[in-house]
Write a protein that holds these residues in place. Structure first.
Motif, PDB file in Angstrom:
ATOM      1  N   TRP A 150      25.738 -24.251 -29.054  1.00 58.92           N
ATOM      2  CA  TRP A 150      26.319 -24.631 -30.346  1.00 58.92           C
ATOM      3  C   TRP A 150      27.822 -24.405 -30.310  1.00 58.92           C
ATOM      4  O   TRP A 150      28.270 -23.342 -29.840  1.00 58.92           O
ATOM      5  CB  TRP A 150      25.667 -23.775 -31.440  1.00 58.92           C
ATOM      6  CG  TRP A 150      26.104 -24.101 -32.829  1.00 58.92           C
ATOM      7  CD1 TRP A 150      26.165 -25.332 -33.398  1.00 58.92           C
ATOM      8  CD2 TRP A 150      26.538 -23.171 -33.824  1.00 58.92           C
ATOM      9  NE1 TRP A 150      26.603 -25.238 -34.692  1.00 58.92           N
ATOM     10  CE2 TRP A 150      26.832 -23.915 -34.991  1.00 58.92           C
ATOM     11  CE3 TRP A 150      26.684 -21.786 -33.869  1.00 58.92           C
ATOM     12  CZ2 TRP A 150      27.288 -23.315 -36.163  1.00 58.92           C
ATOM     13  CZ3 TRP A 150      27.126 -21.192 -35.035  1.00 58.92           C
ATOM     14  CH2 TRP A 150      27.424 -21.963 -36.176  1.00 58.92           C
ATOM     15  N   ASP A 151      28.599 -25.365 -30.805  1.00 60.31           N
ATOM     16  CA  ASP A 151      30.064 -25.217 -30.770  1.00 60.31           C
ATOM     17  C   ASP A 151      30.601 -24.442 -31.970  1.00 60.31           C
ATOM     18  O   ASP A 151      31.811 -24.320 -32.164  1.00 60.31           O
ATOM     19  CB  ASP A 151      30.740 -26.598 -30.657  1.00 60.31           C
ATOM     20  CG  ASP A 151      30.511 -27.449 -31.914  1.00 60.31           C
ATOM     21  OD1 ASP A 151      29.921 -26.934 -32.901  1.00 60.31           O
ATOM     22  OD2 ASP A 151      30.930 -28.619 -31.924  1.00 60.31           O
ATOM     23  N   GLY A 152      29.718 -23.916 -32.786  1.00 62.32           N
ATOM     24  CA  GLY A 152      30.153 -23.097 -33.923  1.00 62.32           C
ATOM     25  C   GLY A 152      30.452 -23.927 -35.155  1.00 62.32           C
ATOM     26  O   GLY A 152      30.763 -23.383 -36.222  1.00 62.32           O
ATOM     27  N   GLU A 153      30.344 -25.259 -35.034  1.00 61.73           N
ATOM     28  CA  GLU A 153      30.752 -26.105 -36.164  1.00 61.73           C
ATOM     29  C   GLU A 153      29.771 -27.250 -36.433  1.00 61.73           C
ATOM     30  O   GLU A 153      29.243 -27.406 -37.519  1.00 61.73           O
ATOM     31  CB  GLU A 153      32.126 -26.677 -35.817  1.00 61.73           C
ATOM     32  CG  GLU A 153      32.887 -27.233 -37.001  1.00 61.73           C
ATOM     33  CD  GLU A 153      34.213 -27.851 -36.564  1.00 61.73           C
ATOM     34  OE1 GLU A 153      34.671 -28.765 -37.256  1.00 61.73           O
ATOM     35  OE2 GLU A 153      34.759 -27.443 -35.509  1.00 61.73           O
ATOM     36  N   HIS A 154      29.514 -28.033 -35.390  1.00 59.45           N
ATOM     37  CA  HIS A 154      28.723 -29.250 -35.601  1.00 59.45           C
ATOM     38  C   HIS A 154      27.228 -29.015 -35.347  1.00 59.45           C
ATOM     39  O   HIS A 154      26.865 -28.168 -34.545  1.00 59.45           O
ATOM     40  CB  HIS A 154      29.220 -30.364 -34.673  1.00 59.45           C
ATOM     41  CG  HIS A 154      30.675 -30.664 -34.864  1.00 59.45           C
ATOM     42  ND1 HIS A 154      31.644 -30.132 -34.059  1.00 59.45           N
ATOM     43  CD2 HIS A 154      31.300 -31.413 -35.796  1.00 59.45           C
ATOM     44  CE1 HIS A 154      32.832 -30.543 -34.486  1.00 59.45           C
ATOM     45  NE2 HIS A 154      32.648 -31.324 -35.542  1.00 59.45           N
ATOM     46  N   GLU A 155      26.431 -29.820 -36.033  1.00 57.46           N
ATOM     47  CA  GLU A 155      24.981 -29.716 -35.857  1.00 57.46           C
ATOM     48  C   GLU A 155      24.591 -30.143 -34.436  1.00 57.46           C
ATOM     49  O   GLU A 155      25.151 -31.113 -33.914  1.00 57.46           O
ATOM     50  CB  GLU A 155      24.323 -30.650 -36.870  1.00 57.46           C
ATOM     51  CG  GLU A 155      22.824 -30.479 -36.966  1.00 57.46           C
ATOM     52  CD  GLU A 155      22.266 -31.228 -38.171  1.00 57.46           C
ATOM     53  OE1 GLU A 155      22.029 -30.598 -39.205  1.00 57.46           O
ATOM     54  OE2 GLU A 155      22.092 -32.458 -38.058  1.00 57.46           O
ATOM     55  N   ILE A 156      23.643 -29.442 -33.841  1.00 53.84           N
ATOM     56  CA  ILE A 156      23.162 -29.835 -32.507  1.00 53.84           C
ATOM     57  C   ILE A 156      22.279 -31.080 -32.668  1.00 53.84           C
ATOM     58  O   ILE A 156      21.307 -31.061 -33.433  1.00 53.84           O
ATOM     59  CB  ILE A 156      22.366 -28.694 -31.846  1.00 53.84           C
ATOM     60  CG1 ILE A 156      23.307 -27.522 -31.575  1.00 53.84           C
ATOM     61  CG2 ILE A 156      21.681 -29.146 -30.571  1.00 53.84           C
ATOM     62  CD1 ILE A 156      22.623 -26.259 -31.122  1.00 53.84           C
ATOM     63  N   GLU A 157      22.645 -32.133 -31.969  1.00 48.35           N
ATOM     64  CA  GLU A 157      21.908 -33.403 -32.119  1.00 48.35           C
ATOM     65  C   GLU A 157      20.823 -33.486 -31.048  1.00 48.35           C
ATOM     66  O   GLU A 157      21.053 -34.016 -29.960  1.00 48.35           O
ATOM     67  CB  GLU A 157      22.877 -34.572 -32.004  1.00 48.35           C
ATOM     68  CG  GLU A 157      24.001 -34.456 -33.024  1.00 48.35           C
ATOM     69  CD  GLU A 157      24.466 -35.786 -33.549  1.00 48.35           C
ATOM     70  OE1 GLU A 157      24.170 -36.813 -32.925  1.00 48.35           O
ATOM     71  OE2 GLU A 157      25.144 -35.777 -34.598  1.00 48.35           O
ATOM     72  N   ASP A 158      19.674 -32.959 -31.362  1.00 53.11           N
ATOM     73  CA  ASP A 158      18.597 -32.880 -30.360  1.00 53.11           C
ATOM     74  C   ASP A 158      17.633 -34.075 -30.506  1.00 53.11           C
ATOM     75  O   ASP A 158      16.427 -33.877 -30.704  1.00 53.11           O
ATOM     76  CB  ASP A 158      17.866 -31.534 -30.454  1.00 53.11           C
ATOM     77  CG  ASP A 158      17.345 -31.218 -31.842  1.00 53.11           C
ATOM     78  OD1 ASP A 158      17.819 -31.843 -32.815  1.00 53.11           O
ATOM     79  OD2 ASP A 158      16.460 -30.352 -31.961  1.00 53.11           O
TER      80      ASP A 158
END
Ligand code: BG6
Length: 452
Positions: A365-373
């Motif tokens: 996780w980049d701390g900002e954006h939702e993980i697009e799984d």
């Protein structure tokens, strides 16, 4: 008209205690083989994992938000009986009792699994785990006590996770056997002892309650690697020993004739004592559950009749070039899932319950954006569709569908790069962060499988 899933169909999450709880030395817990390195596993992550010992309520809130109505978890034997066969630890029992209440208060049905590879360390060191009848007896004592305490509130039970793995090659430590060179006699002894325990507990549960109990297999659908008759011949035998022999016990209360013939011909000593037959007969299960992730091929070129059928896969497994795979080489095969549902239900006649399904992905996780799984969403979508086909086109009686580790947990090797969750768990802070699939599951589960 669109087919509707039955009312009361279960949708949910599935975990084991050592991959979820942490709190390895708290609350009076004794050590299990996972708390040290003796079982040859990566032990560094087992002590905290996702810390459900302290924080399960928040995870239950997330499960409720995802519209789950079942959670399968495990009671850790060493948390409840620290040395495996001595005094019960009331603090450990209270921990699970509260968990059950918290689930029920959120409308989530609990399913208990009693053993998921984490043998109490003392019993592994002293007796080599389920190789010993004394350990089988200690386990039954633990299991019966859990049933006495919880069966009025918990209506679904599993005894052994992936029961067929304990006597397949390479998985010896799953049954708490620390001895290095395992003989075929040893494997069949472990097999017999665990089967006795399963049946004694099934019988006991039926005696004291209206709760249901299931057998549980690790199913990897296996296809012949070629059109060679030898591949098909050996594949059939493999299936008989690896899957069907256990289903024979769950559904009919006896071992397969073909396996018994093998045992006689090879003069296998498996500690079969007077009265054991009756125990098997009395311990019929109510359903057959299983894990399903992938399929493989069996290439019998190098196999001979001297090979032990339970071990064929470790010698003769191949990947299917027609399928796509995740980075661990696990294929994506929803049709294999439909085949398994059909094979078990139509051959053994008990309702089936897939209680582990999912795809491991390396995510951060980049701390900002939702993980697009999206890969995960597609995987579950295709498998749920295959399950609906099994149900509506093939007539399979299916109780529910549970995803594996839908809130991220370490993988079976202790590594955290292989994640199955719809909720990301940040490795340092253990913060929970919903991924894209979280919203997708919420919609699917909330519409009882209608909306994708
Ligand atoms: C099942 C086990 O075999 O598969 C779990 O019951 C395991 O303990 C799961 O985590 C997925 O396997 P892995 O190796 O990807 O974690």
């Amino acid at each position: 008209m669109k087919n509707k899933m039955p009312k009361g169909f279960f949708w949910g999450n599935s975990t084991s205690s050592m991959q979820t709880e942490g709190g390895w030395n708290e609350g009076g817990k004794g050590q299990s083989v996972y708390d040290v390195d003796t079982a040859g596993r990566t032990a560094k992550n087992w002590q905290i994992t996702i810390d459900n010992f302290h924080g399960y309520r928040h995870d239950f809130d997330l499960m409720k938000e995802m519209n789950m109505n079942m959670y399968r978890f495990q009671i850790s034997w060493s948390r409840v009986v620290p040395d495996g066969d001595g005094d019960f630890n009331e603090q450990g029992i209270a921990f699970y009792s509260e968990m059950i209440d918290e689930l029920l208060s959120r409308g989530i049905e609990p399913m208990i699994c009693l053993y998921h590879f984490d043998m109490p360390l003392v019993l592994a060191e002293k007796y080599n785990g389920f190789l010993s009848r004394a350990v089988e007896e200690a386990f039954v004592r633990f299991g019966k006590e859990m049933m006495r305490r919880f069966s009025s509130r918990v209506k679904y039970w599993i005894v052994f996770n992936e029961h067929n793995l304990y006597f397949a090659e390479g998985f010896e430590h799953y049954s708490g056997v620390l001895k290095k060179e395992l003989t075929v006699n040893d494997c069949y002894t472990v097999f017999h002892h665990t089967m006795l325990a399963h049946c004694e507990l099934a019988d006991f549960l039926h005696e004291i309650s209206d709760a249901k109990i299931g057998g549980m297999l690790a199913t990897t659908e296996v296809y012949p690697a070629s059109t060679s008759p030898k591949d098909s011949l050996y594949l059939r035998k493999f299936d008989e020993f690896y899957n069907r022999n256990l289903c024979d016990v769950y559904a009919f209360g006896h071992y397969s004739d073909e396996v018994l013939t093998f045992i006689r011909n090879h003069k296998i000593e498996m500690d079969f004592q007077k009265g054991d037959e009756l125990i098997l007969e009395r311990g019929i299960s109510d359903f057959i559950s299983f894990s399903y992730y992938r399929s493989v091929l069996l290439d019998a070129t190098t196999l001979t009749d001297e090979d032990v059928p339970n071990f064929y896969l470790s010698k003769a497994m191949k990947l299917n070039p027609l399928l796509s795979h995740n980075q661990w080489g696990w294929s994506i095969d929803p049709e294999g899932f439909r085949r398994i549902l059909n094979r078990i239900y139509h051959e053994f006649g008990l309702p089936v319950f897939p209680i582990e399904n999912g795809i491991g992905q390396d995510e951060s996780w980049d701390g900002e954006h939702e993980i697009e799984d999206d890969v995960r969403i597609n995987y579950h979508k295709e498998h749920i569709e295959a399950m609906k086909n099994a149900m509506f086109l093939d007539g399979v009686d299916i109780i529910g569908y549970l995803g594996w580790g839908l809130i991220d947990i370490p993988a079976s090797g202790g590594n955290i790069d292989k994640r199955y969750g719809a909720v990301y768990v940040e490795p340092e802070t253990l913060k929970r962060v919903p991924k894209k699939s979280f919203h997708w599951f919420k919609k699917v589960f909330g519409s009882n499988g209608d909306e994708f």
